[in-house]
Design a protein around this motif. Structure first.
Motif, PDB file in Angstrom:
ATOM      1  N   THR A 126       0.483  14.657 -10.089  1.00  0.00           N
ATOM      2  CA  THR A 126       0.331  15.414  -8.903  1.00  0.00           C
ATOM      3  C   THR A 126      -0.109  14.305  -7.022  1.00  0.00           C
ATOM      4  N   SER A 127      -1.348  13.469  -7.963  1.00  0.00           N
ATOM      5  CA  SER A 127      -1.568  12.156  -7.222  1.00  0.00           C
ATOM      6  C   SER A 127      -0.704  11.321  -7.259  1.00  0.00           C
ATOM      7  N   ARG A 128       0.460  10.932  -7.768  1.00  0.00           N
ATOM      8  CA  ARG A 128       1.266  10.033  -7.473  1.00  0.00           C
ATOM      9  C   ARG A 128       2.466  10.558  -6.878  1.00  0.00           C
ATOM     10  N   LEU A 129       2.961  11.719  -6.952  1.00  0.00           N
ATOM     11  CA  LEU A 129       3.497  12.991  -6.412  1.00  0.00           C
ATOM     12  C   LEU A 129       2.925  12.760  -4.522  1.00  0.00           C
ATOM     13  N   VAL A 130       2.118  12.960  -4.326  1.00  0.00           N
ATOM     14  CA  VAL A 130       1.516  13.981  -3.188  1.00  0.00           C
ATOM     15  C   VAL A 130       2.081  11.472  -1.991  1.00  0.00           C
ATOM     16  N   ALA A 131       1.705  11.014  -3.146  1.00  0.00           N
ATOM     17  CA  ALA A 131       1.310   9.555  -2.538  1.00  0.00           C
ATOM     18  C   ALA A 131       2.957   9.068  -2.658  1.00  0.00           C
ATOM     19  N   LYS A 132       3.250   9.081  -2.845  1.00  0.00           N
ATOM     20  CA  LYS A 132       5.427   9.078  -2.710  1.00  0.00           C
ATOM     21  C   LYS A 132       5.821   9.475  -1.860  1.00  0.00           C
ATOM     22  N   VAL A 133       5.244  10.585  -1.348  1.00  0.00           N
ATOM     23  CA  VAL A 133       5.929  11.464  -0.592  1.00  0.00           C
ATOM     24  C   VAL A 133       5.924  11.088   1.171  1.00  0.00           C
ATOM     25  N   ASP A 134       4.310  10.687   1.326  1.00  0.00           N
ATOM     26  CA  ASP A 134       4.439  10.452   2.456  1.00  0.00           C
ATOM     27  C   ASP A 134       4.448   8.452   2.230  1.00  0.00           C
ATOM     28  N   SER A 135       4.658   7.834   1.150  1.00  0.00           N
ATOM     29  CA  SER A 135       5.151   6.552   1.057  1.00  0.00           C
ATOM     30  C   SER A 135       6.572   6.694   1.670  1.00  0.00           C
ATOM     31  N   ALA A 136       7.328   7.148   0.893  1.00  0.00           N
ATOM     32  CA  ALA A 136       9.052   7.718   0.845  1.00  0.00           C
ATOM     33  C   ALA A 136       9.593   8.150   1.484  1.00  0.00           C
ATOM     34  N   ALA A 137       9.180   9.565   0.787  1.00  0.00           N
ATOM     35  CA  ALA A 137       9.716  10.903   1.783  1.00  0.00           C
ATOM     36  C   ALA A 137       9.406  10.849   2.993  1.00  0.00           C
ATOM     37  N   VAL A 138       8.540  10.197   3.744  1.00  0.00           N
ATOM     38  CA  VAL A 138       8.137   9.865   4.672  1.00  0.00           C
ATOM     39  C   VAL A 138       8.016   9.267   5.443  1.00  0.00           C
ATOM     40  N   GLN A 139       9.356   8.625   6.191  1.00  0.00           N
ATOM     41  CA  GLN A 139       9.657   7.064   6.568  1.00  0.00           C
ATOM     42  C   GLN A 139       8.580   6.870   8.230  1.00  0.00           C
ATOM     43  N   ASP A 140       7.313   6.613   8.307  1.00  0.00           N
ATOM     44  CA  ASP A 140       7.470   6.696  10.287  1.00  0.00           C
ATOM     45  C   ASP A 140       6.724   5.511  10.384  1.00  0.00           C
ATOM     46  N   GLY A 141       6.693   5.017   9.952  1.00  0.00           N
ATOM     47  CA  GLY A 141       6.136   3.331   9.919  1.00  0.00           C
ATOM     48  C   GLY A 141       5.142   2.362   9.210  1.00  0.00           C
ATOM     49  N   PHE A 142       4.163   3.496   8.665  1.00  0.00           N
ATOM     50  CA  PHE A 142       2.320   3.393   8.222  1.00  0.00           C
ATOM     51  C   PHE A 142       2.570   3.394   6.609  1.00  0.00           C
ATOM     52  N   ASP A 143       2.464   2.026   6.184  1.00  0.00           N
ATOM     53  CA  ASP A 143       2.030   1.669   4.768  1.00  0.00           C
ATOM     54  C   ASP A 143       0.899   2.241   4.456  1.00  0.00           C
ATOM     55  N   LEU A 144       1.045   3.372   2.665  1.00  0.00           N
ATOM     56  CA  LEU A 144      -0.605   3.746   2.421  1.00  0.00           C
ATOM     57  C   LEU A 144      -1.006   2.129   2.137  1.00  0.00           C
ATOM     58  N   TYR A 145      -2.477   3.227   2.230  1.00  0.00           N
ATOM     59  CA  TYR A 145      -3.549   2.454   1.159  1.00  0.00           C
ATOM     60  C   TYR A 145      -5.039   2.398   1.128  1.00  0.00           C
ATOM     61  N   LEU A 146      -4.958   4.107   1.270  1.00  0.00           N
ATOM     62  CA  LEU A 146      -6.251   4.599   0.976  1.00  0.00           C
ATOM     63  C   LEU A 146      -5.399   5.914   0.203  1.00  0.00           C
ATOM     64  N   HIS A 147      -5.891   6.232  -0.432  1.00  0.00           N
ATOM     65  CA  HIS A 147      -5.835   7.366  -0.847  1.00  0.00           C
ATOM     66  C   HIS A 147      -6.736   7.943  -2.133  1.00  0.00           C
ATOM     67  N   GLY A 148      -7.545   9.186  -1.480  1.00  0.00           N
ATOM     68  CA  GLY A 148      -8.651   9.458  -2.131  1.00  0.00           C
ATOM     69  C   GLY A 148      -8.355  11.598  -2.626  1.00  0.00           C
ATOM     70  N   PHE A 149      -8.530  11.342  -3.521  1.00  0.00           N
ATOM     71  CA  PHE A 149      -7.737  13.101  -4.463  1.00  0.00           C
ATOM     72  C   PHE A 149      -9.471  13.949  -4.702  1.00  0.00           C
ATOM     73  N   ILE A 150      -9.382  14.210  -3.848  1.00  0.00           N
ATOM     74  CA  ILE A 150     -11.010  15.554  -4.203  1.00  0.00           C
ATOM     75  C   ILE A 150     -10.810  16.662  -5.112  1.00  0.00           C
ATOM     76  N   THR A 151     -11.234  16.804  -6.479  1.00  0.00           N
ATOM     77  CA  THR A 151      -9.869  18.024  -7.202  1.00  0.00           C
ATOM     78  C   THR A 151     -12.051  19.197  -7.647  1.00  0.00           C
ATOM     79  N   THR A 152     -11.672  20.219  -7.960  1.00  0.00           N
ATOM     80  CA  THR A 152     -12.970  21.024  -8.649  1.00  0.00           C
ATOM     81  C   THR A 152     -12.129  21.521  -9.493  1.00  0.00           C
ATOM     82  N   GLY A 153     -13.130  21.787 -10.309  1.00  0.00           N
ATOM     83  CA  GLY A 153     -13.168  22.625 -11.938  1.00  0.00           C
ATOM     84  C   GLY A 153     -12.248  23.688 -11.686  1.00  0.00           C
TER      85      GLY A 153
END
Length: 419
Positions: A126-153
């Protein structure tokens, strides 16, 4: 459905958070998180993080620069430092970070899963896929450099990630929420925070399904070389008609100005006057009798009123994140230097309330809730000074309150200017 909950456009700021502030952000961020979990549960905390306006207000109330991209890095860093030692107790796990840390997110999730039992491999994917969506599927001129993943038990999660556009000196923050996840490609975003910069390609929008299907069919029918030949037939001016018109979803969208100073246009003065009036009229009495913290005066209680709003406020309360910088100032002296004595008193009162609340003694936590309710009642009719007067008043007492910024202690700065 799971969705990108919102977004934010922020000016890019360099530099690092000084240790004296980072340590306090860790303590206050952790205590605020615990208070929210005690009152409303872990899933509600995830919902808060997924809202761009609340996230910005959360960072501002902790003394970070109220409008900068650095809030994202510093808030996620403070939560990771503060919550990790108590992750098993709270059931909240913070992974990822900036640069190389972001790439370690999948392995962090798998390592946590080995200790807790949730499906780490699924969350890593899921983490990889979310990053891919915002870096590849949505091309808006911004390159990802930070990814925070917060999950619960329980396996619920929120993702806060950020991209930069160096040419424009801007950052864009993306918020995702797992609640009700159905698809990563049919309008998944809860929000995208950013300035309108023209037409962008968003293949993750539900309305882009025909485009996605057509791309796959085209690739199968004529192959990559055929696609290149077809592209070469397009008029050089680049004005070929678009088959599918796309536009961004109507999401919570925060745009912060490039300027550093806090102006009255940035602040809902009615709400600010309510915060200040609640502290002045009821705060000292309530907090000495109910919180049993002698010596806590109106200035600390006004900060606590804004902290209490971060804990209890509805999403509509955070339309003006700059207001929350009036609690503990900012490290760059905007709106004023961080009043260390007030900040430390805030931490002390909040820590006392949360610790007793965990043991079933809710009096202090309820007093904080009442302070927030009192502020909302008073804001309906109270008036007060304008923002410039409020900020000037803070500067007048900054030395007494231990004012500090990235430029040093205010008492030292003023002494240098006098000599």
């Amino acid at each position: 459905m799971a969705h990108r909950a919102g977004s934010a456009d922020l000016p890019l700021h360099g530099g690092r958070v000084p240790a004296w502030l980072g340590e306090r952000m860790t303590r206050l961020g952790t205590i605020i998180t615990e208070a929210i979990v005690l009152h409303y549960g872990r899933d509600e905390f995830l919902r808060r993080l997924a809202h761009p306006f609340w996230f910005q207000s959360f960072g501002a109330v902790m003394g970070m620069d109220w409008h900068s991209s650095g809030i994202t890095t510093s808030v996620l860093g403070a939560l990771k430092r503060g919550l990790s030692p108590r992750a098993h107790e709270l059931g909240i796990y913070v992974c990822g970070g900036r640069g190389a840390q972001s790439r370690k997110t999948p392995s962090e999730l798998i390592a946590i899963a080995e200790r807790t039992g949730f499906d780490g491999h699924h969350l890593a994917s899921t983490s990889r896929l979310v990053a891919k969506v915002d870096s590849a599927a949505v091309q808006d001129g911004f390159d990802l450099y930070l990814h925070g993943f917060i999950t619960t038990g329980d396996g619920n999660w929120v993702v806060v990630q950020q991209g930069m556009n160096g040419e424009r000196r801007q950052a864009r923050r993306y918020h995702w929420l797992s609640e009700g996840l159905k698809s990563f490609l049919d309008s998944p975003h809860a929000a995208i925070e950013g300035r309108d910069q023209g037409i962008i390609m968003n293949l993750a929008d539900a309305r882009a399904r025909p485009s996605r299907d057509a791309q796959l069919e085209l690739l199968e029918d004529i192959g990559p070389d055929g696609i290149i030949r077809e592209l070469n037939k397009i008029h050089p001016s680049g004005k070929a008609e678009q088959i599918v018109a796309q536009r961004q979803m109507d999401l919570p969208h925060l745009v912060m100005p490039m300027r550093h100073e806090v102006q009255e246009v940035d602040v809902n003065m009615r709400r600010l006057h309510g915060n200040l009036a609640a502290a002045a009229e009821r705060g000292p009495k309530d907090f000495q009798e109910l919180l049993l913290v002698p010596g806590v005066g109106p200035r600390t209680v006004s900060a606590l009123a804004m902290v209490a709003e971060v804990v209890h406020g509805a999403p509509s309360r955070f339309s003006d994140p700059a207001r929350f910088s009036l609690a503990h100032g900012g490290k760059d002296r905007h709106p004023y230097p961080v009043p260390i004595k007030v900040y430390d008193e805030t931490i002390r009162v909040m820590k006392s309330a949360v610790q007793k609340g965990r043991l079933g003694h809710q009096e202090e936590l309820l007093a904080l809730h009442r302070l927030d309710e009192q502020a909302r009642r008073l804001e309906r009719y109270v008036t007060g000074p304008d923002l410039k007067e409020i900020i000037a008043g803070e500067y007048n007492q900054t030395r007494r309150l231990g004012g500090r910024s990235i430029f040093g202690h205010e008492i030292d700065i003023e002494h240098e200017s006098e000599t």
